[in-house]
Design an enzyme around this catalytic site. Structure first.
Site, PDB file in Angstrom:
ATOM      1  CG  ASP A  74      15.546  47.174  87.370  1.00  0.00           C
ATOM      2  OD1 ASP A  74      15.829  46.365  88.275  1.00  0.00           O
ATOM      3  OD2 ASP A  74      14.892  48.221  87.570  1.00  0.00           O
ATOM      4  CG  ASN A  77      11.136  45.797  82.986  1.00  0.00           C
ATOM      5  OD1 ASN A  77      11.072  46.075  81.798  1.00  0.00           O
ATOM      6  ND2 ASN A  77      12.282  45.590  83.608  1.00  0.00           N
ATOM      7  CB  VAL A 117       4.458  47.339  87.427  1.00  0.00           C
ATOM      8  CG1 VAL A 117       5.137  48.186  86.373  1.00  0.00           C
ATOM      9  CG2 VAL A 117       3.207  46.693  86.870  1.00  0.00           C
ATOM     10  CB  CYS A 118      10.216  46.528  87.965  1.00  0.00           C
ATOM     11  SG  CYS A 118      11.797  47.303  88.361  1.00  0.00           S
ATOM     12  CG  LEU A 119       7.233  52.345  85.179  1.00  0.00           C
ATOM     13  CD1 LEU A 119       8.116  52.156  83.947  1.00  0.00           C
ATOM     14  CD2 LEU A 119       5.771  52.396  84.769  1.00  0.00           C
TER      15      LEU A 119
END
Length: 184
Positions: free
Chosen positions: A118, A76, A84-86
């Site tokens: 994701d 992620n 950052v994918c959060l």
């Protein structure tokens, strides 16, 4: 409720008092680096990352932009930009959260519980789903190569200047928004 600038100042002071090393980027309190240690009981343990934080003018009503400066191997986190994918930062941010939440809860949870469904790093996600032991070994190799405590001061930005980003790109309400996204 205090003004966004007062809240920004309070949250930054709270973060600094929580034993995090914080390096200011400019004279203001909107851009800075935080030294972030990988959580124990994870393959990231022992690694230290320089995380760039940018607070939008509307913080805390809009989420901070977060990005790893030195490389990290994670499904992620984009390996090149450090984006950052959060969800809690990108879509579900609330003014109830603060910077200490980001570094004591959100980022440790991201490292402890990656979401390979994701991904921003498809290779890391595929490896994690296919062979967890090899994935964890690769994480440790990246920690040794890019996140040794003595190297944190030499970590350099691997992205272009973020000053060219428009305010629209900081809109945390956009479902496709990625915190800390670099210029293309």
């Amino acid at each position: 409720m205090s003004s966004p600038s007062k809240r920004r100042e309070m949250d930054l002071m709270k973060l600094m008092m929580s034993d995090y090393k914080v390096e200011m980027i400019n004279d203001g309190m909107q851009e800075f680096y935080v030294h972030f240690h990988g959580p124990s009981d994870s393959p990231y343990h022992g690694g230290v990352w320089k995380v760039r934080v940018e607070l939008p003018d509307a913080y805390p009503y809009r989420s901070p932009s977060i990005g790893f400066v030195n490389k990290i191997y994670h499904p992620n986190v984009d390996e090149m930009s450090g984006s950052v994918c959060l969800d809690v930062i990108n879509q579900t941010w609330s003014p109830m959260f603060d910077l200490v939440n980001v570094f004591e809860v959100f980022l440790p949870q991201l490292l402890l519980y990656p979401n390979p469904s994701d991904p921003l790093n498809g290779e890391a996600a595929a490896l994690m789903m296919r062979d967890r032991a090899t994935y964890e070994q690769r994480v440790k190799e990246y920690c040794e190569k890019h996140a040794k405590p003595e190297d944190i001061g030499t970590a350099t930005e691997n992205t272009s200047s973020d000053e060219e980003l428009s305010e629209d790109e900081y809109d945390s309400g956009d479902d496709d928004q990625v915190a800390g996204e670099a210029d293309p």
